[in-house]
Motif scaffolding. Structure first.
Motif, PDB file in Angstrom:
ATOM      1  N   ALA A   1      55.569 100.860  38.660  1.00 14.60           N
ATOM      2  CA  ALA A   1      54.780  99.630  38.603  1.00 14.60           C
ATOM      3  C   ALA A   1      53.595  99.820  37.670  1.00 14.60           C
ATOM      4  N   MET A   2      53.142  98.709  37.088  1.00 12.20           N
ATOM      5  CA  MET A   2      51.859  98.689  36.405  1.00 12.20           C
ATOM      6  C   MET A   2      50.834  98.217  37.421  1.00 12.20           C
ATOM      7  N   ARG A   3      49.776  98.988  37.560  1.00 12.22           N
ATOM      8  CA  ARG A   3      48.730  98.667  38.522  1.00 12.22           C
ATOM      9  C   ARG A   3      47.493  98.170  37.792  1.00 12.22           C
ATOM     10  N   TYR A   4      46.948  97.065  38.277  1.00 16.48           N
ATOM     11  CA  TYR A   4      45.744  96.474  37.682  1.00 16.48           C
ATOM     12  C   TYR A   4      44.684  96.293  38.770  1.00 16.48           C
ATOM     13  N   GLY A   5      43.444  96.329  38.376  1.00 21.00           N
ATOM     14  CA  GLY A   5      42.372  95.996  39.301  1.00 21.00           C
ATOM     15  C   GLY A   5      42.181  94.490  39.380  1.00 21.00           C
ATOM     16  N   VAL A   6      41.808  94.004  40.554  1.00 23.19           N
ATOM     17  CA  VAL A   6      41.556  92.582  40.739  1.00 23.19           C
ATOM     18  C   VAL A   6      40.298  92.386  41.581  1.00 23.19           C
ATOM     19  N   ALA A   7      39.750  91.190  41.492  1.00 25.83           N
ATOM     20  CA  ALA A   7      38.770  90.717  42.470  1.00 25.83           C
ATOM     21  C   ALA A   7      39.523  89.788  43.407  1.00 25.83           C
ATOM     22  N   VAL A   8      39.167  89.799  44.673  1.00 22.86           N
ATOM     23  CA  VAL A   8      39.862  88.972  45.666  1.00 22.86           C
ATOM     24  C   VAL A   8      38.862  88.038  46.336  1.00 22.86           C
ATOM     25  N   GLY A   9      39.377  87.210  47.235  1.00 17.73           N
ATOM     26  CA  GLY A   9      38.525  86.256  47.916  1.00 17.73           C
ATOM     27  C   GLY A   9      37.540  86.922  48.860  1.00 17.73           C
ATOM     28  N   LYS A  10      36.449  86.222  49.085  1.00 20.91           N
ATOM     29  CA  LYS A  10      35.513  86.666  50.106  1.00 20.91           C
ATOM     30  C   LYS A  10      36.253  86.767  51.430  1.00 20.91           C
ATOM     31  N   THR A  11      35.737  87.567  52.335  1.00 17.42           N
ATOM     32  CA  THR A  11      36.450  87.872  53.573  1.00 17.42           C
ATOM     33  C   THR A  11      37.016  86.641  54.258  1.00 17.42           C
ATOM     34  N   GLU A  12      36.221  85.587  54.377  1.00 12.32           N
ATOM     35  CA  GLU A  12      36.677  84.399  55.094  1.00 12.32           C
ATOM     36  C   GLU A  12      37.599  83.511  54.256  1.00 12.32           C
ATOM     37  N   LEU A  13      37.774  83.863  52.973  1.00 12.96           N
ATOM     38  CA  LEU A  13      38.576  83.028  52.079  1.00 12.96           C
ATOM     39  C   LEU A  13      39.798  83.745  51.515  1.00 12.96           C
ATOM     40  N   GLN A  14      40.065  84.957  51.967  1.00 13.01           N
ATOM     41  CA  GLN A  14      41.158  85.739  51.385  1.00 13.01           C
ATOM     42  C   GLN A  14      42.518  85.136  51.710  1.00 13.01           C
ATOM     43  N   PHE A  15      43.344  85.049  50.690  1.00 15.20           N
ATOM     44  CA  PHE A  15      44.723  84.565  50.834  1.00 15.20           C
ATOM     45  C   PHE A  15      45.614  85.720  51.269  1.00 15.20           C
ATOM     46  N   ARG A  16      46.513  85.448  52.205  1.00 12.40           N
ATOM     47  CA  ARG A  16      47.496  86.428  52.640  1.00 12.40           C
ATOM     48  C   ARG A  16      48.848  85.728  52.730  1.00 12.40           C
ATOM     49  N   GLY A  17      49.896  86.430  52.354  1.00 13.69           N
ATOM     50  CA  GLY A  17      51.213  85.875  52.525  1.00 13.69           C
ATOM     51  C   GLY A  17      52.067  85.987  51.281  1.00 13.69           C
ATOM     52  N   GLN A  18      53.136  85.210  51.267  1.00 13.07           N
ATOM     53  CA  GLN A  18      54.087  85.241  50.167  1.00 13.07           C
ATOM     54  C   GLN A  18      54.054  83.924  49.407  1.00 13.07           C
ATOM     55  N   ALA A  19      54.218  84.012  48.098  1.00 16.45           N
ATOM     56  CA  ALA A  19      54.179  82.831  47.242  1.00 16.45           C
ATOM     57  C   ALA A  19      55.052  83.089  46.023  1.00 16.45           C
ATOM     58  N   THR A  20      55.086  82.112  45.138  1.00 13.08           N
ATOM     59  CA  THR A  20      55.891  82.195  43.924  1.00 13.08           C
ATOM     60  C   THR A  20      55.071  81.693  42.747  1.00 13.08           C
ATOM     61  N   VAL A  21      55.197  82.363  41.611  1.00 11.45           N
ATOM     62  CA  VAL A  21      54.561  81.865  40.392  1.00 11.45           C
ATOM     63  C   VAL A  21      55.372  80.644  39.931  1.00 11.45           C
ATOM     64  N   ALA A  22      54.781  79.459  40.072  1.00 15.88           N
ATOM     65  CA  ALA A  22      55.497  78.223  39.741  1.00 15.88           C
ATOM     66  C   ALA A  22      54.996  77.577  38.456  1.00 15.88           C
ATOM     67  N   ARG A  23      53.892  78.073  37.938  1.00 18.16           N
ATOM     68  CA  ARG A  23      53.318  77.478  36.722  1.00 18.16           C
ATOM     69  C   ARG A  23      52.505  78.533  35.998  1.00 18.16           C
ATOM     70  N   LYS A  24      52.566  78.525  34.676  1.00 22.30           N
ATOM     71  CA  LYS A  24      51.781  79.428  33.841  1.00 22.30           C
ATOM     72  C   LYS A  24      51.076  78.588  32.779  1.00 22.30           C
ATOM     73  N   VAL A  25      49.784  78.856  32.564  1.00 24.47           N
ATOM     74  CA  VAL A  25      49.013  78.044  31.620  1.00 24.47           C
ATOM     75  C   VAL A  25      48.122  78.945  30.765  1.00 24.47           C
ATOM     76  N   GLU A  26      48.143  78.706  29.462  1.00 25.58           N
ATOM     77  CA  GLU A  26      47.216  79.373  28.555  1.00 25.58           C
ATOM     78  C   GLU A  26      45.955  78.528  28.432  1.00 25.58           C
ATOM     79  N   TRP A  27      44.813  79.166  28.487  1.00 21.00           N
ATOM     80  CA  TRP A  27      43.514  78.502  28.443  1.00 21.00           C
ATOM     81  C   TRP A  27      43.496  77.308  29.394  1.00 21.00           C
ATOM     82  N   PRO A  28      43.653  77.586  30.685  1.00 18.68           N
ATOM     83  CA  PRO A  28      43.744  76.503  31.679  1.00 18.68           C
ATOM     84  C   PRO A  28      42.417  75.775  31.878  1.00 18.68           C
ATOM     85  N   SER A  29      42.532  74.495  32.212  1.00 23.93           N
ATOM     86  CA  SER A  29      41.353  73.749  32.641  1.00 23.93           C
ATOM     87  C   SER A  29      41.070  74.124  34.092  1.00 23.93           C
ATOM     88  N   TRP A  30      39.913  73.743  34.583  1.00 24.96           N
ATOM     89  CA  TRP A  30      39.528  74.135  35.943  1.00 24.96           C
ATOM     90  C   TRP A  30      38.770  73.003  36.615  1.00 24.96           C
TER      91      TRP A  30
END
Length: 213
Positions: A95-124
């Motif tokens: 595997a390639m391992r990367y460092g990440v920042a994650v959600g604050k304790t009360e906001l952390q996501f857990r579970g399984q998901a799927t990459v359904a969309r990819k965007v270059e220079w996304p709006s926010w």
């Protein structure tokens, strides 16, 4: 996903009993010895200046190829939140391992998901929950959002995570705050250093499974 179901999936993968990943670390860069001053030198030898870091993040969060369990699905992404690591399985047992920042304790996501969309220079655009939590910071973007660009908090690339066809609101994306890598600071999304997320984006397909522990 119900907690009981999710914990059962952890046991099936072996997370509850033994680590999925080899505890490897990037090798320390060799340090050249400073030559001793000649006995006749009048002035002391000046210390060699430390090399500049490419990114303001800790060395363990640089992209690193590591060994993983061979049964992990090639192409999948696994995030170990309490270690701040994202693993992209590139071959059986690798595997390639990367460092990440994650959600604050009360906001952390857990579970399984799927990459359904990819965007270059996304709006926010902040979610209603983000505006409610911090109106002084987010309210001005609540209606129109922010167009993509170097100042956008999602950075140059974003991968959108869905569950059962529904947007979770969670993204794997770049950041304008690279020093946040290795910390629990986000509103739930998984931040990566911008060059790292561009590298990952190139190799991840729509439909890629993502598991976040």
């Amino acid at each position: 996903m119900h907690r009981r179901t999710f914990m059962t999936s952890l046991v099936a993968l072996g997370v509850a009993s033994k680590p999925l990943f080899a505890q490897t670390q990037p090798a320390a860069a060799p340090v050249a010895a400073t030559p001793a001053a000649p006995a006749t030198a009048a002035a002391p030898v000046k210390p060699v200046a430390a090399p500049k870091k490419s990114w303001p993040i800790a060395p363990q969060f640089y992209p690193t190829e590591v060994a993983v369990k061979p049964e992990l699905a090639v192409g999948s992404i696994i995030v170990v939140s309490d270690k701040f690591f994202l693993y992209h399985i590139i071959a059986p047992g690798k595997a390639m391992r990367y460092g990440v920042a994650v959600g604050k304790t009360e906001l952390q996501f857990r579970g399984q998901a799927t990459v359904a969309r990819k965007v270059e220079w996304p709006s926010w655009k902040p979610t209603p929950e983000m505006v409610k939590r911090n109106p002084s910071h987010y309210a001005k973007y609540a209606e129109t959002g922010m167009p993509g660009g170097p100042g956008n908090p999602l950075g140059p690339r974003a991968m959108y995570l869905f569950q059962n066809g529904h947007d979770t609101g969670i993204r794997i994306h770049g950041t304008i705050e690279p020093s946040s890598i290795g910390h629990a600071v986000s509103n739930g999304c998984l931040r990566m250093e911008n060059e790292h997320v561009i590298e990952l984006y190139k190799t991840v397909d729509i439909g890629t499974p993502v598991t976040v522990y």
